[in-house]
Design a protein around this motif. Sequence first.
Motif, PDB file in Angstrom:
ATOM      1  N   ARG A 162      -8.960  -3.736  -9.386  1.00 12.53           N
ATOM      2  CA  ARG A 162      -8.876  -4.807  -7.987  1.00 12.53           C
ATOM      3  C   ARG A 162      -9.050  -6.243  -8.609  1.00 12.53           C
ATOM      4  N   GLU A 195      -8.668 -10.082  -7.246  1.00 11.26           N
ATOM      5  CA  GLU A 195      -8.944 -10.762  -6.158  1.00 11.26           C
ATOM      6  C   GLU A 195      -8.306 -12.132  -6.549  1.00 11.26           C
ATOM      7  N   VAL A 201      -3.186   0.729  -3.672  1.00 12.48           N
ATOM      8  CA  VAL A 201      -4.232   1.213  -2.624  1.00 12.48           C
ATOM      9  C   VAL A 201      -4.594   0.348  -1.619  1.00 12.48           C
ATOM     10  N   GLU A 202      -4.419  -1.187  -1.911  1.00  9.54           N
ATOM     11  CA  GLU A 202      -4.772  -2.048  -1.051  1.00  9.54           C
ATOM     12  C   GLU A 202      -3.899  -3.306  -1.609  1.00  9.54           C
ATOM     13  N   TRP A 203      -3.291  -3.972  -0.521  1.00 14.44           N
ATOM     14  CA  TRP A 203      -2.385  -5.115  -0.809  1.00 14.44           C
ATOM     15  C   TRP A 203      -2.467  -6.178   0.407  1.00 14.44           C
ATOM     16  N   GLU A 204      -3.177  -7.220   0.049  1.00 13.15           N
ATOM     17  CA  GLU A 204      -3.135  -8.478   0.678  1.00 13.15           C
ATOM     18  C   GLU A 204      -2.415  -9.528   0.087  1.00 13.15           C
ATOM     19  N   PRO A 232       0.788  -1.153  -0.056  1.00 11.20           N
ATOM     20  CA  PRO A 232       0.111  -0.140  -0.183  1.00 11.20           C
ATOM     21  C   PRO A 232       0.840   1.201  -0.035  1.00 11.20           C
ATOM     22  N   THR A 291      -5.044  -3.782  -5.251  1.00 13.64           N
ATOM     23  CA  THR A 291      -6.077  -2.697  -5.868  1.00 13.64           C
ATOM     24  C   THR A 291      -5.109  -1.574  -6.397  1.00 13.64           C
TER      25      THR A 291
END
Length: 152
Positions: free
Chosen positions: A92, A94, A70-73, A44, A79
């Motif tokens: 995004r 997934e 902006v999103e990182w798992e 992120p 994302t």
Amino acid sequence: MTTASGTREVAAPRDRVWRALAVLEPYCAVCDVSYVVDGEGSGPGTRFVCVPGKLAGEAPRSGAPRGEIVEWEPERVVTTRLELTPETWTTRIELADAAPGTTRVTITLTHAPRRVRLADRFTRPALRRMVQTTVDGELDKLPAHVEQVAAG
């Protein structure tokens, strides 16, 4: 705002699919796009510049599209947001396990104009088609992305 989504299964384990889709390499031969990452690593807040073609040591031109993770798992979700002058594109990705050795990939693409104009109302159906066509095209490239990682 216009959003489209699609899902495909890829015959590869999730860790390899993650490396193929979420880790920004300097050049992606599948997409013919170069990335210049500010700083090191991913996660992120990581900022990058995205330019068509392969950079041969030169810096990207001024005004090149800038993006941010902006999103990182890890091995689950990434994302990114790409800022262009008239619009913002958010992608995004997934990942989920499907059958053994198979990964389910869902890509959601969102287009948001920087300012809404009356003319946007008339072009909305064409924009919806373009966003969905882009998602479908990215899903079609999944095997080539995974193969590129396997070969590298």
